[in-house]
Design a protein around this motif. Structure first.
Motif, mmCIF file in Angstrom:
data_model
loop_
_atom_site.group_PDB
_atom_site.id
_atom_site.type_symbol
_atom_site.label_atom_id
_atom_site.label_comp_id
_atom_site.label_asym_id
_atom_site.label_seq_id
_atom_site.Cartn_x
_atom_site.Cartn_y
_atom_site.Cartn_z
ATOM 1 N N TYR A 33 0.855 -1.184 0.000
ATOM 2 C CA TYR A 33 0.000 0.000 0.000
ATOM 3 C C TYR A 33 0.892 1.236 0.000
ATOM 4 O O TYR A 33 1.718 1.416 0.897
ATOM 5 N N ALA A 34 0.734 2.084 -1.012
ATOM 6 C CA ALA A 34 1.524 3.313 -1.105
ATOM 7 C C ALA A 34 0.883 4.386 -0.228
ATOM 8 O O ALA A 34 -0.070 5.052 -0.629
ATOM 9 N N ASP A 35 1.405 4.528 0.976
ATOM 10 C CA ASP A 35 0.805 5.431 1.958
ATOM 11 C C ASP A 35 1.613 6.719 2.057
ATOM 12 O O ASP A 35 2.769 6.712 2.491
ATOM 13 N N LEU A 36 1.002 7.840 1.683
ATOM 14 C CA LEU A 36 1.651 9.149 1.773
ATOM 15 C C LEU A 36 1.269 9.895 3.043
ATOM 16 O O LEU A 36 1.629 11.066 3.201
ATOM 17 N N THR A 37 0.585 9.232 3.950
ATOM 18 C CA THR A 37 0.212 9.854 5.220
ATOM 19 C C THR A 37 1.438 10.143 6.064
ATOM 20 O O THR A 37 1.403 11.018 6.946
ATOM 21 N N VAL A 38 2.524 9.413 5.818
ATOM 22 C CA VAL A 38 3.685 9.452 6.713
ATOM 23 C C VAL A 38 4.273 10.850 6.867
ATOM 24 O O VAL A 38 4.783 11.193 7.936
ATOM 25 N N ASP A 39 4.230 11.675 5.819
ATOM 26 C CA ASP A 39 4.763 13.028 5.937
ATOM 27 C C ASP A 39 4.024 13.822 7.009
ATOM 28 O O ASP A 39 4.623 14.657 7.698
ATOM 29 N N GLY A 40 2.739 13.563 7.148
ATOM 30 C CA GLY A 40 1.956 14.269 8.156
ATOM 31 C C GLY A 40 1.983 13.598 9.512
ATOM 32 O O GLY A 40 2.012 14.272 10.549
ATOM 33 N N SER A 41 1.990 12.268 9.528
ATOM 34 C CA SER A 41 1.944 11.562 10.807
ATOM 35 C C SER A 41 3.264 11.673 11.564
ATOM 36 O O SER A 41 3.271 11.650 12.799
ATOM 37 N N LEU A 42 4.394 11.820 10.869
ATOM 38 C CA LEU A 42 5.652 12.035 11.573
ATOM 39 C C LEU A 42 5.641 13.383 12.279
ATOM 40 O O LEU A 42 6.040 13.496 13.439
ATOM 41 N N THR A 43 5.164 14.415 11.581
ATOM 42 C CA THR A 43 5.044 15.728 12.208
ATOM 43 C C THR A 43 4.034 15.697 13.344
ATOM 44 O O THR A 43 4.224 16.349 14.382
ATOM 45 N N LEU A 44 2.963 14.943 13.174
ATOM 46 C CA LEU A 44 1.957 14.806 14.231
ATOM 47 C C LEU A 44 2.584 14.224 15.492
ATOM 48 O O LEU A 44 2.333 14.707 16.599
ATOM 49 N N GLY A 45 3.401 13.180 15.332
ATOM 50 C CA GLY A 45 4.067 12.587 16.481
ATOM 51 C C GLY A 45 4.981 13.573 17.171
ATOM 52 O O GLY A 45 5.015 13.660 18.405
ATOM 53 N N GLY A 46 5.748 14.332 16.382
ATOM 54 C CA GLY A 46 6.626 15.333 16.959
ATOM 55 C C GLY A 46 5.874 16.434 17.676
ATOM 56 O O GLY A 46 6.275 16.871 18.766
ATOM 57 N N ALA A 47 4.766 16.889 17.090
ATOM 58 C CA ALA A 47 3.968 17.959 17.695
ATOM 59 C C ALA A 47 3.354 17.518 19.015
ATOM 60 O O ALA A 47 3.429 18.231 20.022
ATOM 61 N N ILE A 48 2.747 16.341 19.017
ATOM 62 C CA ILE A 48 2.119 15.843 20.242
ATOM 63 C C ILE A 48 3.165 15.628 21.331
ATOM 64 O O ILE A 48 2.965 15.993 22.497
ATOM 65 N N SER A 49 4.297 15.046 20.959
ATOM 66 C CA SER A 49 5.352 14.783 21.931
ATOM 67 C C SER A 49 5.875 16.072 22.544
ATOM 68 O O SER A 49 6.044 16.179 23.768
ATOM 69 N N ALA A 50 6.127 17.076 21.704
ATOM 70 C CA ALA A 50 6.668 18.342 22.192
ATOM 71 C C ALA A 50 5.691 19.047 23.124
ATOM 72 O O ALA A 50 6.071 19.540 24.196
ATOM 73 N N VAL A 51 4.433 19.097 22.732
ATOM 74 C CA VAL A 51 3.419 19.778 23.548
ATOM 75 C C VAL A 51 3.230 19.060 24.880
ATOM 76 O O VAL A 51 3.107 19.691 25.936
ATOM 77 N N CYS A 52 3.225 17.744 24.842
ATOM 78 C CA CYS A 52 3.049 16.979 26.082
ATOM 79 C C CYS A 52 4.223 17.161 27.033
ATOM 80 O O CYS A 52 4.038 17.343 28.244
ATOM 81 N N VAL A 53 5.436 17.113 26.489
ATOM 82 C CA VAL A 53 6.622 17.307 27.331
ATOM 83 C C VAL A 53 6.616 18.694 27.950
ATOM 84 O O VAL A 53 6.938 18.866 29.137
ATOM 85 N N ALA A 54 6.263 19.702 27.159
ATOM 86 C CA ALA A 54 6.206 21.070 27.675
ATOM 87 C C ALA A 54 5.140 21.229 28.754
ATOM 88 O O ALA A 54 5.254 22.087 29.632
#
Length: 263
Positions: A33-54
């Protein structure tokens, strides 16, 4: 000596990005399956992680929350593809575009810094591990655990059905199984791993950026292809390990190219 540090820095980024490559391998190679969601889901992981840590959340818990966020993004792509009959590429693009606004909403700005915040890597440094090796240690531990976990998952009944869905969906349907369920499941697990990689990357580099996921698909495919060249016609365990090695080799090559261009 500077060349050695280039190798060490490239290897550190390589094992962190390798987690993303494992998620992409699950969708691109196993599920076909050619999934192009990864460009957004990687940023999503980084955003959630950063906000939670802060916000004072434990760094490990922040990574787990980010992983769940990525799994939700994958489920949206799967839902668009299986329920609305949207082609795989277009379904991933639609989710990726939607995640751009969602990521901005989560962070509240284009760049979210973690200066002086307690991250997983700073906690490892407090245990006495040198700062230059803390990132590599965390990345290796995560990569090894995930390789074993994914390999064991492939050996289960669900994992075998998932692999069969990518290889021969007609046979799976003939056996009475619903291939749509396994497609959605593969996208959920794959994007969960991608978001986990983004969460680790944000904590390692000390910030999350709205454009940190740009080019993720290219990096992941490069790691997969290099790994397949190094570990061709091997077992799934060797192939998963090959993805990690391929990611490390790719980042080291990038580090050397940058070093040469600056000298």
């Amino acid at each position: 000596m500077s060349w050695l540090w280039d190798i060490q820095g490239g290897a550190t980024l390589g094992v962190i990005w390798a987690i993303m490559a494992l998620g992409l391998y699950l969708t691109y190679r196993v599920l076909n399956y050619a999934d192009l969601t990864v460009d957004g889901s990687l940023t999503l992981g980084g955003a959630i992680s950063a906000v939670c840590v802060a916000a004072g959340v434990s760094p490990i818990l922040a990574i787990l929350i980010a992983t769940v966020g990525g799994m939700m993004a994958g489920s949206v792509t799967g839902f668009l593809h299986t329920k609305f009959k949207i082609p795989d590429l277009l379904a991933g693009i639609l989710t990726q575009f939607a995640l751009y606004s969602i990521n901005l909403r989560i962070m509240g700005k284009a760049n979210f810094g973690l200066l002086n915040e307690v991250t997983l890597f700073s906690q490892i440094k407090e245990l006495g591990v040198p700062s230059k090796w803390a990132g590599l240690l965390v990345g290796v531990v995560f990569a090894v655990v995930l390789i074993i976990a994914v390999y064991c998952f492939f050996g289960t009944e669900i994992g075998c059905a998932l692999r069969a869905t990518g290889n021969n969906p007609h046979m799976v349907r003939a056996m009475g199984a619903n291939t749509k369920v396994y497609i959605v499941l593969g996208l959920i697990v794959g994007n969960g791993l991608v978001a986990m990689s983004g969460a680790l990357l944000a904590q390692y580099q000390g910030y999350a950026d709205i454009n940190m996921g740009v080019g993720t698909i290219v990096i992941g495919l490069a790691a997969i292809m290099i790994g397949e060249v190094l570990f061709s016609k091997k077992t799934y365990f060797h192939r998963l390990a090959g993805v990690v090695i391929g990611s490390i080799v790719y980042r080291i090559i990038i580090a050397f190219v940058l070093r040469i261009s600056l000298t």
